[in-house]
Design a protein around this motif. Structure first.
Motif, short mmCIF file in Angstrom:
data_model
loop_
_atom_site.label_atom_id
_atom_site.label_comp_id
_atom_site.label_asym_id
_atom_site.label_seq_id
_atom_site.Cartn_x
_atom_site.Cartn_y
_atom_site.Cartn_z
N GLY A 163 47.82 -22.26 20.41
CA GLY A 163 48.84 -22.11 21.44
C GLY A 163 49.07 -23.36 22.26
N GLN A 164 48.19 -24.33 22.14
CA GLN A 164 48.35 -25.58 22.89
C GLN A 164 49.54 -26.35 22.32
OE1 GLN A 164 44.84 -28.22 22.83
NE2 GLN A 164 44.97 -28.19 25.06
N VAL A 165 50.25 -27.05 23.19
CA VAL A 165 51.41 -27.84 22.76
C VAL A 165 51.02 -29.32 22.79
CG1 VAL A 165 53.82 -28.44 23.23
CG2 VAL A 165 52.99 -26.12 23.68
N GLY A 167 47.00 -23.12 14.84
CA GLY A 167 48.00 -22.50 15.70
C GLY A 167 48.50 -23.40 16.81
N ILE A 168 48.39 -24.71 16.61
CA ILE A 168 48.88 -25.67 17.59
C ILE A 168 50.39 -25.82 17.43
CG2 ILE A 168 48.81 -28.12 18.26
CD1 ILE A 168 45.84 -28.02 17.15
N THR A 169 51.09 -25.96 18.54
CA THR A 169 52.52 -26.27 18.51
C THR A 169 52.66 -27.77 18.66
OG1 THR A 169 53.15 -24.13 19.46
CG2 THR A 169 54.74 -25.94 19.65
N ALA A 170 53.15 -28.45 17.62
CA ALA A 170 53.22 -29.91 17.62
C ALA A 170 54.66 -30.39 17.57
CB ALA A 170 52.43 -30.48 16.44
N ILE A 171 54.98 -31.34 18.43
CA ILE A 171 56.30 -31.94 18.49
C ILE A 171 56.14 -33.44 18.25
CG2 ILE A 171 58.25 -32.49 20.01
CD1 ILE A 171 57.60 -29.82 21.46
N THR A 172 56.86 -33.95 17.24
CA THR A 172 56.70 -35.37 16.90
C THR A 172 57.85 -36.20 17.47
OG1 THR A 172 56.33 -36.95 15.11
CG2 THR A 172 57.85 -35.13 14.63
N LEU A 173 57.50 -37.25 18.14
CA LEU A 173 58.49 -38.08 18.81
C LEU A 173 59.36 -38.86 17.83
CD1 LEU A 173 56.20 -39.32 21.71
CD2 LEU A 173 58.16 -37.78 21.92
N ASP A 174 58.86 -39.07 16.60
CA ASP A 174 59.70 -39.76 15.62
C ASP A 174 60.79 -38.84 15.08
OD1 ASP A 174 58.23 -38.92 12.69
OD2 ASP A 174 56.96 -38.91 14.46
N GLY A 175 60.79 -37.58 15.50
CA GLY A 175 61.82 -36.65 15.08
C GLY A 175 62.94 -36.47 16.08
N LEU A 205 60.18 -30.53 15.92
CA LEU A 205 59.11 -29.55 15.83
C LEU A 205 58.42 -29.64 14.48
CD1 LEU A 205 57.78 -27.17 17.36
CD2 LEU A 205 59.45 -25.66 16.26
N VAL A 206 57.09 -29.77 14.50
CA VAL A 206 56.31 -29.91 13.26
C VAL A 206 55.72 -28.57 12.84
CG1 VAL A 206 54.32 -31.04 12.17
CG2 VAL A 206 55.79 -32.32 13.76
N CYS A 207 55.00 -27.93 13.75
CA CYS A 207 54.38 -26.64 13.43
C CYS A 207 54.33 -25.78 14.68
CB CYS A 207 52.99 -26.82 12.83
SG CYS A 207 51.85 -27.83 13.81
N ILE A 208 54.39 -24.46 14.47
CA ILE A 208 54.37 -23.52 15.58
C ILE A 208 53.92 -22.16 15.06
CG2 ILE A 208 56.83 -22.96 15.28
CD1 ILE A 208 56.98 -22.57 18.34
N GLY A 209 53.04 -21.52 15.79
CA GLY A 209 52.60 -20.18 15.43
C GLY A 209 51.98 -20.08 14.05
N GLY A 210 51.30 -21.15 13.62
CA GLY A 210 50.65 -21.13 12.31
C GLY A 210 51.57 -21.42 11.15
N GLU A 211 52.78 -21.87 11.43
CA GLU A 211 53.74 -22.17 10.36
C GLU A 211 54.18 -23.63 10.43
OE1 GLU A 211 58.14 -20.73 8.71
OE2 GLU A 211 57.28 -19.83 10.51
N LEU A 212 54.16 -24.30 9.28
CA LEU A 212 54.66 -25.67 9.18
C LEU A 212 56.17 -25.60 8.98
CD1 LEU A 212 54.30 -28.74 8.89
CD2 LEU A 212 53.80 -28.37 6.47
#
Length: 385
Positions: free
Chosen positions: A94-96, A119-127, A367-374
């Motif tokens: 759940g951590q972003v 289950g991490i929510t990852a946001i990539t700045l190169d996107g 957005l890279v992954c969220i809620g266990g989904e790539l």
């Protein structure tokens, strides 16, 4: 919401994800900000200044990961030698996370899979897309500006000759010739810097508009022979070329490349491996003492021989694959980066929590992954999913 700013652990990384100025903005917005002790020292932003801005200084990185809901970093999660744990393993479901991830790059696939599983929510700045409403969030553009400027200075330092023309009592020394391949933000800054140093500049880009921009800076444009309808993808980015067309481009540029003193490579395709434009055979024919600076190395590099993360000499040519050129300007690059990240967080937070609307182009592309989904399209394609 609690924001965590850990110290970067990549070797020689002096940048940090927040400055005292942006910490003050976060605090005024109602956030609590945790900063790891000495996180900003390398960029000349010190603990006392963070404290004055309202940050809470934390000695243990694990405490930051335990307490924070949002983690802001500069580089992708790495193995923490001091903790003997990977940074992904220090995070919780759940951590972003907001940082540069480069999820399509093969070297990062295992890390991306692990973030997804946790289950991490990852946001990539190169996107972050290069659209008008995202300009002040676009850290990739900011870091490209730094890389274009510093990369040319590094290449000039490697030369055994002057860059500008020199008129001496014993005769004239001709100026260096500099070619930029890939005239995006970094390439334009490289051209401007080389011009300021007194070089004769050349440029090549498969996109007609990029070539026009290079001409406006006084560069001689070299025809890549690539038709415009094959060159331009959505959003004005470069498109991946068919193998036969890429070979034609290599052949079209070969003669000019082999006349250069410096070749600056920055040709990228968003979310994909960088195209090989300079082959080993082309390097063999280059001038002895010439320099290739390949800032596309994070995505594989534009030169077949570029060392990943280092500097080598082959066939009398210096090949520079230094991966963190913006980190060599840590004060300026941190200031730019931290403001980009603040603007992104400010955009994403609604009523005190991160709100991710996947119909929003900014969210969807970063957005890279969220809620266990790539969910990142480039990463999925690169992984064969």
């Amino acid at each position: 919401m609690i924001i965590g700013i850990p110290k970067e652990i990549m070797h020689d990384e002096a940048r940090v994800a927040a400055t005292p100025e942006t910490v003050g903005k976060f605090v005024n917005d109602g956030f609590q900000v945790l900063v790891e002790c000495s996180a900003g020292d390398g960029a000349l932003y010190h603990d006392a200044d963070y404290i004055k801005a309202g940050a809470t200084m934390i000695a243990d990185a694990q405490e930051i990961y335990d307490r924070a809901e949002l983690i802001l970093k500069v580089k992708e999660p790495l193995f923490n030698e001091q903790k003997q744990r990977h940074e992904v393993d220090m995070m919780h479901s759940g951590q972003v996370l907001i940082t540069f991830i480069h999820p399509a790059s093969p070297v990062n696939h295992d890390m991306v899979r692990q973030m997804t599983r946790r289950g991490i929510t990852a946001i990539t700045l190169d996107g972050i897309p290069r659209i008008s409403r995202a300009q002040n969030m676009d850290a990739l553009t900011s870091m490209s500006t730094c890389a274009g400027y510093k990369g040319i200075l590094m290449a000039a330092n490697m030369l055994t000759t002057f860059v500008p023309p020199m008129f001496t009592a014993v005769g004239q020394i001709k100026p260096a010739k500099v070619m930029v391949i890939g005239v995006g933000v970094a390439g334009l800054q490289a051209l401007a810097t080389a011009k300021r140093l007194g070089a004769i500049t050349y440029a090549a880009d498969i996109r007609p508009m990029a070539s026009e921009n290079a001409m406006s800076l006084g560069a001689k444009v070299v025809d890549t022979t690539v038709p415009a309808h094959l060159a331009i993808a959505e959003g004005g980015y470069a498109r991946r070329l068919p193998a036969d067309v890429l070979i034609q481009e290599q052949e079209a540029l070969c003669a000019t490349i082999q006349q250069m003193d410096i070749v600056f490579c920055s040709a990228l395709i968003p979310g994909k491996v960088a195209p090989i434009i300079i082959t080993e055979e082309m390097v063999k024919g280059m001038k002895k003492g010439s320099v290739i600076v390949d800032i596309s190395i994070d995505q594989g590099g534009n030169c077949e021989l570029t060392p990943k993360g280092g500097i080598e000499q082959k066939y009398g040519v210096t090949l520079m694959g230094v991966k963190n050129i913006p980190g060599l300007l840590p004060t300026s690059s941190t200031w730019m980066f931290a403001n980009n990240v603040y603007n992104l967080v400010h955009y994403l937070v609604k009523d005190g929590s991160i709100a991710l609307d996947t119909s929003d182009e900014i969210v969807r592309s970063s957005l890279v992954c969220i809620g266990g989904e790539l969910v990142h399209a480039g990463a999925r394609e690169a992984m064969g999913l």
